[in-house]
Design a protein around this motif. Sequence first.
Motif, PDB file in Angstrom:
ATOM      1  N   UNK A   1       0.820  -1.215   0.000  1.00 14.44           N
ATOM      2  CA  UNK A   1       0.000   0.000   0.000  1.00 14.44           C
ATOM      3  C   UNK A   1       0.847   1.254   0.000  1.00 14.44           C
ATOM      4  N   UNK A   2       2.161   1.088  -0.002  1.00 13.59           N
ATOM      5  CA  UNK A   2       3.030   2.258  -0.004  1.00 13.59           C
ATOM      6  C   UNK A   2       3.302   2.662  -1.441  1.00 13.59           C
ATOM      7  N   UNK A   3       3.059   3.933  -1.714  1.00 19.03           N
ATOM      8  CA  UNK A   3       3.315   4.438  -3.054  1.00 19.03           C
ATOM      9  C   UNK A   3       4.817   4.537  -3.271  1.00 19.03           C
ATOM     10  N   UNK A   4       5.293   3.983  -4.373  1.00 22.18           N
ATOM     11  CA  UNK A   4       6.716   4.086  -4.669  1.00 22.18           C
ATOM     12  C   UNK A   4       6.946   5.361  -5.469  1.00 22.18           C
ATOM     13  N   UNK A   5       7.659   6.293  -4.879  1.00 22.48           N
ATOM     14  CA  UNK A   5       7.860   7.587  -5.526  1.00 22.48           C
ATOM     15  C   UNK A   5       8.619   7.387  -6.835  1.00 22.48           C
ATOM     16  N   UNK A   6       8.098   8.001  -7.895  1.00 18.81           N
ATOM     17  CA  UNK A   6       8.797   7.939  -9.172  1.00 18.81           C
ATOM     18  C   UNK A   6       8.466   6.718 -10.008  1.00 18.81           C
ATOM     19  N   UNK A   7       7.626   5.845  -9.470  1.00 21.44           N
ATOM     20  CA  UNK A   7       7.279   4.644 -10.240  1.00 21.44           C
ATOM     21  C   UNK A   7       6.231   4.966 -11.294  1.00 21.44           C
ATOM     22  N   UNK A   8       5.626   6.170 -11.175  1.00 22.35           N
ATOM     23  CA  UNK A   8       4.560   6.512 -12.102  1.00 22.35           C
ATOM     24  C   UNK A   8       3.251   5.886 -11.673  1.00 22.35           C
TER      25      UNK A   8
END
Length: 254
Positions: free
Chosen positions: A34-41
């Motif tokens: 549930x953690x957004x991966x920064x830069x993954x788009x």
Amino acid sequence: MNTPRPTWDEMSHADRAGHIRRQLATITKALPYLVDVVGSGGRTSSSGYGSRLPLNLPAFSLRAEIDRDLVFWAGSIRREHPDHPTPLGGDLIGYIRRHAFWAAEWTYGRRLAYELEDLAQDARNLAWPRSDQMSLGACPNTIGADGEAVVCGAPIRVREDKPGEIRCPGCGLTDTIDGWLARIVPDASKPLTAEQLVPLLRRRLGVTVAPSTIRQWKRRGEIVAIGVDEQGRDLFDRHHAFLVVTRRDGRREA
Ligand SMILES: [Zn+2]
């Protein structure tokens, strides 16, 4: 034919504790997804609920909702156990798990279990999208009698292969999917709260959003509240909400 799941009142003390621990275990397993991966788009999914929105948005707000709820429940348990300090900035899930057996007979144990169940279900759906099950919202049926009446509030779920017989795990009330939708979402063109919009967006557009996501849309000016209900909660126009979802969809595909 499956035996219907026992309600909270039908469960033994140990079963209730086990139920609470299982919801916590599911949340623990789903959290890393549930953690957004920064830069993954943004992770996207090709099937299942939430597929029409970039998964990172609802995942991110669900994560925040889970964090808020864990802080609230750990704090509430702590007030009942002044001698059991909560771990500083630490493992709130572990803290609640250690009190699961006690919470099984606590006045607020039922409410805790329902909230955890709801979060576990949403977390599971976002982490491992499935197309055959969705949550419709909280059971609005009134239970209890003689001035003790309370709203049941148990999460109502529907399996797509069994849309005709949906039994509330809280009070046992059984209805069809459209019957439940009519109970949960007031009819016609009445404005709706964020909580009431959630099952409607799922049913009508197949999108999964958390109530907190709708409140975020409001903060960002994407949707305007057109009033408040008697409890001071914002009310929204359902067609405006449909438009917001459609626009977000278009942006992603553009
Ligand atoms: Zn119910």
